[in-house]
Design an enzyme around this catalytic site. Sequence first.
Site, PDB file in Angstrom:
ATOM      1  N   GLY A 206      -7.771 -41.065  24.354  1.00 41.79           N
ATOM      2  CA  GLY A 206      -7.663 -40.756  22.928  1.00 41.79           C
ATOM      3  C   GLY A 206      -9.004 -40.808  22.244  1.00 41.79           C
ATOM      4  O   GLY A 206     -10.046 -40.836  22.899  1.00 41.79           O
ATOM      5  N   ASN A 207      -8.985 -40.812  20.929  1.00 40.23           N
ATOM      6  CA  ASN A 207     -10.240 -40.953  20.178  1.00 40.23           C
ATOM      7  C   ASN A 207      -9.978 -41.742  18.906  1.00 40.23           C
ATOM      8  O   ASN A 207      -8.850 -42.126  18.621  1.00 40.23           O
ATOM      9  CB  ASN A 207     -10.859 -39.585  19.899  1.00 40.23           C
ATOM     10  CG  ASN A 207      -9.933 -38.703  19.094  1.00 40.23           C
ATOM     11  OD1 ASN A 207      -9.559 -39.045  17.974  1.00 40.23           O
ATOM     12  ND2 ASN A 207      -9.536 -37.571  19.663  1.00 40.23           N
ATOM     13  N   ARG A 208     -11.037 -41.992  18.146  1.00 38.73           N
ATOM     14  CA  ARG A 208     -10.944 -42.921  17.022  1.00 38.73           C
ATOM     15  C   ARG A 208     -10.472 -42.283  15.719  1.00 38.73           C
ATOM     16  O   ARG A 208     -10.474 -42.930  14.685  1.00 38.73           O
ATOM     17  CB  ARG A 208     -12.320 -43.540  16.758  1.00 38.73           C
ATOM     18  CG  ARG A 208     -12.826 -44.430  17.856  1.00 38.73           C
ATOM     19  CD  ARG A 208     -14.246 -44.870  17.513  1.00 38.73           C
ATOM     20  NE  ARG A 208     -14.858 -45.592  18.604  1.00 38.73           N
ATOM     21  CZ  ARG A 208     -14.713 -46.899  18.796  1.00 38.73           C
ATOM     22  NH1 ARG A 208     -13.992 -47.611  17.974  1.00 38.73           N
ATOM     23  NH2 ARG A 208     -15.306 -47.485  19.818  1.00 38.73           N
ATOM     24  N   SER A 209     -10.092 -41.016  15.734  1.00 39.08           N
ATOM     25  CA  SER A 209      -9.718 -40.360  14.476  1.00 39.08           C
ATOM     26  C   SER A 209      -8.494 -41.037  13.851  1.00 39.08           C
ATOM     27  O   SER A 209      -7.493 -41.285  14.521  1.00 39.08           O
ATOM     28  CB  SER A 209      -9.413 -38.881  14.727  1.00 39.08           C
ATOM     29  OG  SER A 209      -8.942 -38.295  13.537  1.00 39.08           O
ATOM     30  N   ALA A 273      -9.406 -34.318  15.486  1.00 38.93           N
ATOM     31  CA  ALA A 273     -10.341 -34.586  16.584  1.00 38.93           C
ATOM     32  C   ALA A 273      -9.621 -34.218  17.876  1.00 38.93           C
ATOM     33  O   ALA A 273      -8.709 -34.929  18.311  1.00 38.93           O
ATOM     34  CB  ALA A 273     -10.755 -36.050  16.576  1.00 38.93           C
TER      35      ALA A 273
END
Length: 412
Positions: A206-209, A273
């Site tokens: 995943g990512n931090r968005s 993102a």
Amino acid sequence: MRIVLGVGGGIAAYKVASLLRLFTEAGHDVTVIPTEASTRFIGTATWEALSGNPVSNSVFDDVHLVNHVRLGHEADLVVVAPATADLLAKAATGQAGDLLTNTLLMAHGPVLFAPAMHTEMWQHAATRANVETLRSRGAAVLEPASGRLTGADSGPGRLPEPQVIFEAAMALVQGQSDYQLPLAGRIVTISAGGTREPLDPVRFLGNRSSGKQGVALAVAARNAGATVRLLAAHMDVPPPAGVEVVRVETALQLRAAALDAAARSDVVIMSAAVADFRPAEVSDTKIKKRDDTADPVISLVRNPDILQELVEQRNSGPAGSGQLIVGFAAETGDSQGDVLAYAEAKLRRKGCDLLVVNHVGTDKVFGQDSNSVVILSRSGSEPQEASGTKTEVSEAIIGRISFELNHVSPRA
Ligand SMILES: Cc1cc2nc3c(=O)[nH]c(=O)nc-3n(C[C@H](O)[C@H](O)[C@H](O)COP(=O)(O)O)c2cc1C
């Protein structure tokens, strides 16, 4: 300011309670005049309690106050919401069978109608003529929003959101008599949040968005009068009211949803993102931790470039050059070049119309309530900087989009 708020007999009458709240919280003195039919949807007790003023829809109540003349005369602004087909017809033909229609004939200040009805009623020649008549006499008639109507059907005819009506009313009072919200009648698709690429049933990349910027953009577009479709990947914040939400998880799901929604959109804003890569293989069962095996290696494959595909679809489809596509670039500078140089190259490569550039680091942008961006345009105009809360930045971005749509065209 003294405001008369006329309420017509439509399902959307319930939304007008929020509009009343916006007026009273801004310090205005509001007298609500519900029509007889509207009280079948919302009772007068609600209007009395929320406005703090007596409520009547009859010219024969408190006759000594001559309300049928006084209310319109004294009002600085009259707003009718929902303006039903019946009310528009009565107002256009100057009927005066109840307190609201009397007030409309007596109004000295600006008058704003916020229509809501089924698409066929809105598009009927009789309603079109009534709207034209009212506009030719100086009244402001908002375009209804598009979307889900009373039943399962959808189309133009929804009551604009309370914030939209509020802003239009304030603009009208400030003398903008032909005021229409800048994105009225436009359909805007916005992607938000971060995609998650599964490795197995419990793990993902995943990512931090957080989705905060995308949600703030959805609110700003909605408040500018657009019909908003939010393609929501993983978000830490709830989606706002008054927008249609399509939930997605992976980049491939977002791609499918974006290409589908874009075919019916005037504006596409890709602020999510999106993972550039996904695991080449997704295990059906949880990958086990075992001491007797080598450390696992994850092979990645490239995800499709959604922005580029949107541009290709736009350029080859019937939407042609009319659609505006906005990309987001979360860049970090490095020894090879600075953030803006990378972003300008990306704008040229992708062919989108606007590119909103964020300078990211682990402590910047993601999850924060404020942001600082540069908006690059393919039309060649100067880069525009915007900073402040994500709400303020979103309003600047939506303002720029409205400007490009309404004043810079066509796009190749
Ligand atoms: C459930 C229901 C929903 C309705 N919704 C609308 C509507 O959204 N817009 C409209 O113009 N008429 C709508 N109507 C019809 C109006 O209620 C009817 O035309 C009424 O005479 C309008 O009264 P008014 O002039 O006081 O607004 C609806 C009727 C019902 C029973």
